[in-house]
Design an enzyme around this catalytic site. Structure first.
Site, PDB file in Angstrom:
ATOM      1  N   TRP A   9       2.309  -5.664   0.570  1.00  0.00           N
ATOM      2  CA  TRP A   9       1.122  -5.817   1.404  1.00  0.00           C
ATOM      3  C   TRP A   9       1.418  -6.375   2.795  1.00  0.00           C
ATOM      4  O   TRP A   9       0.596  -6.248   3.699  1.00  0.00           O
ATOM      5  CB  TRP A   9       0.119  -6.758   0.713  1.00  0.00           C
ATOM      6  CG  TRP A   9       0.727  -8.072   0.302  1.00  0.00           C
ATOM      7  CD1 TRP A   9       1.220  -8.391  -0.930  1.00  0.00           C
ATOM      8  CD2 TRP A   9       0.945  -9.223   1.126  1.00  0.00           C
ATOM      9  NE1 TRP A   9       1.724  -9.665  -0.920  1.00  0.00           N
ATOM     10  CE2 TRP A   9       1.569 -10.207   0.324  1.00  0.00           C
ATOM     11  CE3 TRP A   9       0.666  -9.530   2.459  1.00  0.00           C
ATOM     12  CZ2 TRP A   9       1.918 -11.464   0.821  1.00  0.00           C
ATOM     13  CZ3 TRP A   9       1.018 -10.779   2.954  1.00  0.00           C
ATOM     14  CH2 TRP A   9       1.642 -11.727   2.132  1.00  0.00           C
TER      15      TRP A   9
ATOM     16  N   GLU B  16      11.298 -19.581  -1.264  1.00  0.00           N
ATOM     17  CA  GLU B  16      10.656 -18.929  -0.128  1.00  0.00           C
ATOM     18  C   GLU B  16       9.178 -19.314  -0.083  1.00  0.00           C
ATOM     19  O   GLU B  16       8.440 -19.106  -1.051  1.00  0.00           O
ATOM     20  CB  GLU B  16      10.801 -17.409  -0.281  1.00  0.00           C
ATOM     21  CG  GLU B  16      10.334 -16.604   0.891  1.00  0.00           C
ATOM     22  CD  GLU B  16      10.600 -15.114   0.699  1.00  0.00           C
ATOM     23  OE1 GLU B  16      10.809 -14.428   1.703  1.00  0.00           O
ATOM     24  OE2 GLU B  16      10.602 -14.652  -0.462  1.00  0.00           O
TER      25      GLU B  16
ATOM     26  N   GLU C  18      14.674  -4.058  -1.779  1.00  0.00           N
ATOM     27  CA  GLU C  18      14.628  -5.030  -0.682  1.00  0.00           C
ATOM     28  C   GLU C  18      13.760  -6.174  -1.176  1.00  0.00           C
ATOM     29  O   GLU C  18      12.535  -6.057  -1.252  1.00  0.00           O
ATOM     30  CB  GLU C  18      14.059  -4.373   0.581  1.00  0.00           C
ATOM     31  CG  GLU C  18      14.339  -5.153   1.845  1.00  0.00           C
ATOM     32  CD  GLU C  18      13.130  -5.935   2.312  1.00  0.00           C
ATOM     33  OE1 GLU C  18      13.136  -7.174   2.092  1.00  0.00           O
ATOM     34  OE2 GLU C  18      12.198  -5.354   2.859  1.00  0.00           O
TER      35      GLU C  18
ATOM     36  N   CYS D 285       9.715 -11.217   4.709  1.00  0.00           N
ATOM     37  CA  CYS D 285      10.895 -11.516   3.901  1.00  0.00           C
ATOM     38  C   CYS D 285      12.054 -12.015   4.750  1.00  0.00           C
ATOM     39  O   CYS D 285      12.941 -12.710   4.248  1.00  0.00           O
ATOM     40  CB  CYS D 285      11.321 -10.293   3.101  1.00  0.00           C
ATOM     41  SG  CYS D 285      11.498  -8.803   4.102  1.00  0.00           S
TER      42      CYS D 285
ATOM     43  N   LYS E 130       3.249   4.250  -4.282  1.00  0.00           N
ATOM     44  CA  LYS E 130       2.239   3.275  -4.688  1.00  0.00           C
ATOM     45  C   LYS E 130       2.228   2.121  -3.699  1.00  0.00           C
ATOM     46  O   LYS E 130       3.096   1.246  -3.728  1.00  0.00           O
ATOM     47  CB  LYS E 130       2.505   2.743  -6.097  1.00  0.00           C
ATOM     48  CG  LYS E 130       1.328   1.909  -6.634  1.00  0.00           C
ATOM     49  CD  LYS E 130       1.789   0.845  -7.575  1.00  0.00           C
ATOM     50  CE  LYS E 130       0.892  -0.359  -7.629  1.00  0.00           C
ATOM     51  NZ  LYS E 130       0.354  -0.864  -6.396  1.00  0.00           N
TER      52      LYS E 130
ATOM     53  N   GLY F 104       9.674  -6.077  -2.429  1.00  0.00           N
ATOM     54  CA  GLY F 104       8.813  -7.069  -3.055  1.00  0.00           C
ATOM     55  C   GLY F 104       9.636  -8.250  -3.539  1.00  0.00           C
ATOM     56  O   GLY F 104      10.735  -8.519  -3.043  1.00  0.00           O
TER      57      GLY F 104
END
Length: 471
Positions: free
Chosen positions: A146, A376, A245, A279, A170, A223
């Site tokens: 997202w 994170e 990733e 990320c 997706k 993700g």
């Protein structure tokens, strides 16, 4: 906004739907289909059938259609950015930047489609000729997050299409409208029915079908590391090719030889782009003791200039977090750090009454045992820790299972190159807080993933190498 899915060029609705909200206002934007396992299988059927003709086109023919998609995205950049800001929250100017950045991958791979070369190999015996050819892997399942709803799609679809693959996609159910508009534009560009199929819905249901299907030969996923590991396990049953990733835990190192003003400017870019929901966003700052006060003072001053608000407001520079869970995580990291002795220099305010807003927060007196230095955060939290020697900071920076991106600032070329060499990360920004580019490889070491996106490296994961021996 498009509220349908598409399989084999047919846009359809479902009885069960998924609501999509604006994270800045919590207002309902619309609904998208909750596609079923049968829909997921139909998508594979369509992509498998379309692969026969799409992969047989000349490289020029595929390149021309991908280039047409690039030009349409460019024409509709304001519209796409507006959709993105409403469903994801980032400031409109930043959303425009993402559209342009993501579209550079479309342009790059439109050109790269023409440069998929084979080779000849000298034979070891007379009378033989040895050839190597590269062929598209087949149907690709792309699962996107997202936080960058345009760029994560173009980074995957553009090389797949250039290689001759077809795609079942997706997107995240939290930011689906950007994806659906991009795919509609791909149709307008002349990319044939079945080449790109899009489903929204339950991730486990849809991906479960795609994992079990032997016709799906590759999965590309961006993700969390936890989900990436699950995908990797499931893919083992059919030995699919994987591009993963995954999560990061980026250090930002400022040495005593750094240009402090430059480091501060780049730190703002690296840490607070998309509200820290990236990320490759800096997650922890390491500043050498002799310049700690100078860096911290200037950094806090610049952080205080940031304006939190609705991304559609012209003066907003930081939008909301994506949802309540994201706010709770940032709050938990702040509370943990303060309980263990950290000091809040600025920020720390949370207002989720209207939208999911957290003010940019800077922490001092940070130690390695704090959660924000181990996990994170994915939010606008900047913890600053001090170091004495390069050997010390390299060890601390590498002491993590992640290895996606790192940043190091020093005006001494030998020091900068030493840090670049020793940091165990797939991407290292030396005096650069925004190193990502369409022509460069994007990906991580260790538990931050497999494979690369971007550049000549990014198309290789969509190709199979075939060796021909002619007697």
């Amino acid at each position: 906004m498009i509220e349908k899915n598409v399989v084999n060029g047919q846009w359809y609705e479902t009885e069960q739907t998924i609501p999509v909200f604006n994270p800045a206002t919590k207002e309902l934007l619309g609904h998208v289909p909750s596609s079923s396992a049968d829909d997921a299988l139909r998508a594979v059927d369509a992509a498998s059938d379309a692969f026969v003709t799409w992969s047989s086109l000349t490289a020029d023919a595929r390149a021309d259609k991908i280039d047409a998609w690039y030009r349409l995205i460019n024409e509709h950049r304001d519209e796409i950015a507006d959709i993105m800001t409403r469903e994801q929250g980032k400031p409109f100017v930043e959303a425009l930047g993402e559209v342009d950045y993501g579209n550079q991958y479309v342009r790059w791979y439109a050109e790269e489609a023409r440069r998929i070369y084979g080779e000849t190999i000298p034979a070891s015996v007379p009378g033989k000729r040895l050839f190597v050819e590269k062929e598209p892997v087949g149907v690709v399942a792309a699962i996107t997050p997202w936080n960058f709803p345009a760029a994560m799609i173009t980074r995957k679809l553009a090389p797949a299409l250039a290689a001759g693959c077809t795609v079942v996609l997706k997107p995240s159910e939290e930011t689906p409208f950007t994806a659906l508009r991009l795919v509609e534009l791909a149709e307008e560009a002349g990319i044939p029915a079945g080449v790109i199929n899009v489903l929204t819905g339950d991730a486990a249901t849809i991906s479960g079908v795609w994992q079990a299907e032997r016709r799906v030969r590759k999965i590309t996923f961006t993700g969390s590391t936890a989900v990436g590991k699950l995908i990797m396990r499931q893919a083992a049953d059919t030995i699919k090719k994987l591009s993963l990733e995954l999560g990061g835990h980026a250090p930002f190192i400022v040495t005593e030889n750094a240009d402090i003003d430059k480091a501060v400017t780049q730190a703002i870019r690296s840490k607070f782009r998309n509200g820290g929901q990236a990320c490759v966003a800096t997650n922890r700052f390491y500043v050498q003791a002799s310049v700690l006060d100078a860096f911290t003072e200037k950094f806090v001053a610049e952080v205080n200039k940031l304006k939190v608000g609705n991304g559609l407001d012209a003066d907003s520079t930081i939008g909301p977090l994506i949802n309540a869970k994201a706010v709770e995580k940032v709050k938990a990291h702040i509370d943990d750090a303060v309980a263990k002795g950290a000091t809040i220099l600025t920020g720390g305010t949370i207002d989720d009454s209207v939208g999911y807003f957290v003010t940019p927060t800077v922490l001092a007196n940070v130690t390695e045992d704090m959660i924000c230095m181990q996990e994170e955060t994915f939010g606008p939290l900047a913890p600053i820790s001090v170091f004495e020697t390069l050997a010390e900071v390299i060890e601390r920076a590498n002491n993590t299972p992640y290895g996606l991106a790192a940043y190091a600032f020093s005006e001494r070329i030998d020091e900068a190159l030493l840090l670049g060499k020793k940091l165990e990360y797939g991407i290292v920004g030396l005096n650069d807080g925004a190193p990502s580019a369409a022509q460069a490889p994007f990906g991580g070491y260790k538990e931050s993933g497999l494979g690369r996106e971007g550049g000549v490296y990014g198309i290789e994961d969509y190709l199979e190498v075939k060796y021909l021996s002619l007697g």
